[in-house]
Scaffold this active site. Structure first.
Site, PDB file in Angstrom:
ATOM      1  N   GLU A  99      11.148   0.351 -10.370  1.00  0.00           N
ATOM      2  CA  GLU A  99       9.684   0.375 -10.260  1.00  0.00           C
ATOM      3  C   GLU A  99       9.195   1.088  -9.000  1.00  0.00           C
ATOM      4  OE1 GLU A  99      11.629  -2.223  -9.872  1.00  0.00           O
ATOM      5  OE2 GLU A  99      10.834  -3.746  -8.519  1.00  0.00           O
TER       6      GLU A  99
ATOM      7  N   HIS B 263      15.888  -1.361  -8.150  1.00  0.00           N
ATOM      8  CA  HIS B 263      14.470  -1.527  -8.485  1.00  0.00           C
ATOM      9  C   HIS B 263      13.873  -0.192  -8.931  1.00  0.00           C
ATOM     10  CE1 HIS B 263      13.698  -5.580  -6.707  1.00  0.00           C
ATOM     11  NE2 HIS B 263      14.814  -5.284  -6.074  1.00  0.00           N
TER      12      HIS B 263
ATOM     13  N   CYS C 203      16.897  -6.433 -11.042  1.00  0.00           N
ATOM     14  CA  CYS C 203      17.490  -7.131  -9.898  1.00  0.00           C
ATOM     15  C   CYS C 203      17.847  -8.573 -10.272  1.00  0.00           C
ATOM     16  CB  CYS C 203      16.596  -7.014  -8.669  1.00  0.00           C
ATOM     17  SG  CYS C 203      17.554  -7.130  -7.151  1.00  0.00           S
TER      18      CYS C 203
ATOM     19  N   ASP D 162       0.828  -1.216   0.000  1.00  0.00           N
ATOM     20  CA  ASP D 162       0.000   0.000   0.000  1.00  0.00           C
ATOM     21  C   ASP D 162       0.859   1.262   0.000  1.00  0.00           C
ATOM     22  OD1 ASP D 162      -2.578  -0.825  -0.289  1.00  0.00           O
ATOM     23  OD2 ASP D 162      -2.976  -1.049   1.846  1.00  0.00           O
TER      24      ASP D 162
HETATM   25  N1  GLN Z   1      18.044 -12.810  -5.128  1.00  0.00           N
HETATM   26  C1  GLN Z   1      18.830 -11.742  -5.638  1.00  0.00           C
HETATM   27  C2  GLN Z   1      19.719 -11.123  -4.583  1.00  0.00           C
HETATM   28  O1  GLN Z   1      19.481 -11.277  -3.415  1.00  0.00           O
HETATM   29  C3  GLN Z   1      17.972 -10.698  -6.306  1.00  0.00           C
HETATM   30  C4  GLN Z   1      17.034 -10.002  -5.372  1.00  0.00           C
HETATM   31  C5  GLN Z   1      15.903  -9.292  -6.066  1.00  0.00           C
HETATM   32  O2  GLN Z   1      15.580  -9.574  -7.210  1.00  0.00           O
HETATM   33  N2  GLN Z   1      15.266  -8.380  -5.360  1.00  0.00           N
HETATM   34  O3  GLN Z   1      20.680 -10.472  -4.900  1.00  0.00           O
END
Ligand code: GLN
Length: 549
Positions: free
Chosen positions: A513, A511, A384, A74
């Site tokens: 997003e 990220h 990621c 949220d």
């Molecule tokens: N599993 C991967 C890491 O820990 C990528 C993590 C993710 O995609 N948020 O680096």
């Protein structure tokens, strides 16, 4: 506006999933568009300290804030609607409340008293609510209470609301979100569940000031009056929340229902300005009247529950509107993608996105999607884990390291192209220990990433990971055509990779997003959608001819 900060509590009744988060965010948007400073907070009644350790199947995506808090999804809605960053203080769980109380008890701060739910737990809840207000950056604090009234877990929160309402009568109101079901057999909307829900609130000492009624059909004046009479609210405080085709319509619907006006009236606030939703309406206009359509494959292992990728799906809406195209997401389960069916499953897509994630499940499908996008020159965006898989795929299929791997999936491998970050090697606890939150990244001049961001040199993006690109391989990757075009200036960690010999192949360790909002669509999503639009324009006519054959 008086000097006092105003507190608006949003509770839910009858069922979960009525959209408290969207109603809270929409009200906040309306108050913000009148010129007020507003923040929203979510109180989650579960015992986990934060949702960081939760499987996405439980409550959907985990949203990460600038300050590195792992929070409820949220908060993503709050940021996307308000365009203002949230922080750890905006999401509190029962686990966090108890942890804080127990730590105080161990420090001896309760001076020998018996520690109890009332007053100690409720005081801690009230403290967490008022922390946001005490920052004095805000005129309104909207606090959404997770769960449904009557749940054992929510009781201390409702009690804290009762106390705050009692202590700050002038400055607090309660909005109760409830359901008015339609019984098809009777052809009628039914108010009884709402009456019962309000009764449950009253049993806990809380009289709601406003009822927001979720419904599939228009509420007649008679129904509104009936609800008002049975639930002790004024008729203008019975607000209809009818099903909308997009969550971004809800602020407009709430404006029509005068939710903001009623809130201001109940709090005795005289507002000089009318809400100005011009920019919001511009966005809605572009979103609802696209000039074209692109299809993007989203490859992930949690696609059965779309909420697992909430921020990505929303970022595509923002970037689609910016590009004046509708983005249709083709959800593809990574476990169902194989070398045999990749072509068929990805047939006709204009772009491929490989999503974030953890663990080896579905890894081969992700690698296959990446290989297909790289070889077929389809625009690609990796986020990621999606970026890490792009690195592994390149190492295996271009550099020829057949056993290249991430040490997350295979600890001992000859070519650990993705490996555990040094600072993670001593980490034992899973909760809140990843590399989290905002870090800077320097972009290489002339790269696709730099172009997407408008040729700035430095950016800041949010992170959530333990593994990283292994810099020992950097020279080999760059020589073969995968460039590291975003680097953390302090640690040298690779943040972005992209292919030289491909129309658009960009992958990020961070990220993007989480930072995409209605008012600020994320540059990397905008650039990716732009690339898919171009790809579509070049390939769609050929596809149509193939079909005609
Ligand atoms: N599993 C991967 C890491 O820990 C990528 C993590 C993710 O995609 N948020 O680096």
């Amino acid at each position: 506006m008086s000097d006092n900060i105003k507190y608006i509590f949003v509770t839910g009744g009858v069922t979960s999933s009525l959209g408290k988060g969207i109603i809270s965010a929409s009200l906040a948007k309306l108050l913000q568009s009148r010129g007020y400073r507003v923040t929203i907070q979510k109180l989650d009644p579960y015992i986990n300290i934060d949702p960081g350790t939760l499987n996405p199947y439980e409550h959907g995506e985990c949203f990460v804030t600038e300050d590195g808090a792992e929070t409820d999804l949220d908060l993503g809605h709050y940021e996307r609607f308000l365009n203002v960053p949230t922080s750890q203080a905006n999401n509190v769980t029962t686990g966090r409340i108890y942890q804080s109380v127990i730590e105080k008890e161990r420090r001896g701060e309760y001076l020998g008293k018996t520690v109890q739910i009332i007053p100690h737990i409720t005081d801690e809840i009230k403290r967490c609510i008022q922390i946001l207000g005490s920052k004095s950056d805000f005129d309104f604090v909207i606090t959404e209470i997770g769960g449904t009234v009557g749940d054992i877990e929510s009781l201390p929160y409702i009690e804290a609301v009762r106390q705050l309402k009692w202590e700050k009568e002038e400055d607090c109101i309660v909005i109760h979100l409830t359901l008015i079901p339609y019984l098809a057999a009777a052809g009628e909307l039914k108010t009884k569940p709402t009456q019962h829900s309000v009764k449950t609130l009253l049993e806990n000492g809380v009289q709601p000031d406003i009822l927001v009624c979720r419904t599939e059909h228009e509420l007649s004046p008679q129904i509104r009056n009936k609800i008002a009479k049975f639930c002790n609210v004024t008729p203008n405080a019975v607000i209809q929340s009818i099903d909308a085709s997009t969550i971004y319509d809800v602020p407009v619907l709430m404006l029509e229902e005068k939710l903001d006006e009623v809130v201001l009236e109940k709090l005795n606030v005289k507002s000089k300005k009318k809400p100005d939703l011009k920019k919001w309406m511009d966005f809605l206009g572009r979103y609802k009247n696209p000039k074209g359509r692109v299809t993007i494959a989203l490859i992930g292992k949690y696609v059965e529950l779309k909420d697992s990728y909430k921020s990505i799906a929303e970022a595509f809406i923002h970037a689609g509107a910016a590009n004046e195209v509708a983005v249709e997401i083709r959800w593809i389960h990574s476990e169902e993608l194989t070398p045999k069916n990749a072509m068929e499953k990805l047939q006709g897509v204009d772009g491929v996105l490989v999503a974030p994630g953890f663990g080896s499940r579905g890894m081969d499908g992700k690698l296959e999607a990446i290989r297909y996008a790289r070889e077929s020159k389809i625009p690609f965006f990796g986020i990621c884990l999606g970026m890490q898989m792009a690195v592994v795929e390149f190492a295996r299929n271009v550099l020829g390291f057949a056993d290249a791997h991430s040490t997350e999936m295979k600890e001992y491998t000859q070519h650990p192209v993705i490996s555990l970050m040094a600072e993670q090697k001593t980490v034992m606890n899973k909760g809140g220990t990843m590399r989290l939150g905002s870090y800077p990244c320097r972009l290489s001049k002339g790269s696709k990433a730099a172009e997407a961001y408008g040729n700035v040199e430095m950016i800041e993006e949010r992170h959530r990971h333990r593994f990283e690109f292994n810099n020992e391989y950097k020279a080999q990757f760059e020589k073969a055509g995968m460039n590291c075009t975003g680097i953390n200036p302090d640690s040298g960690l690779v943040e972005i990779v992209e292919l030289t010999n491909h129309p658009y192949f960009v992958a990020a360790q961070f990220h993007p997003e989480y930072k995409s909002t209605v008012m600020n669509p994320h540059p990397l999503f905008v650039a990716f959608v732009k690339a898919t639009k171009k790809y579509h324009a070049q390939h769609a006519p050929a596809l149509r001819m193939e079909q005609a054959d």
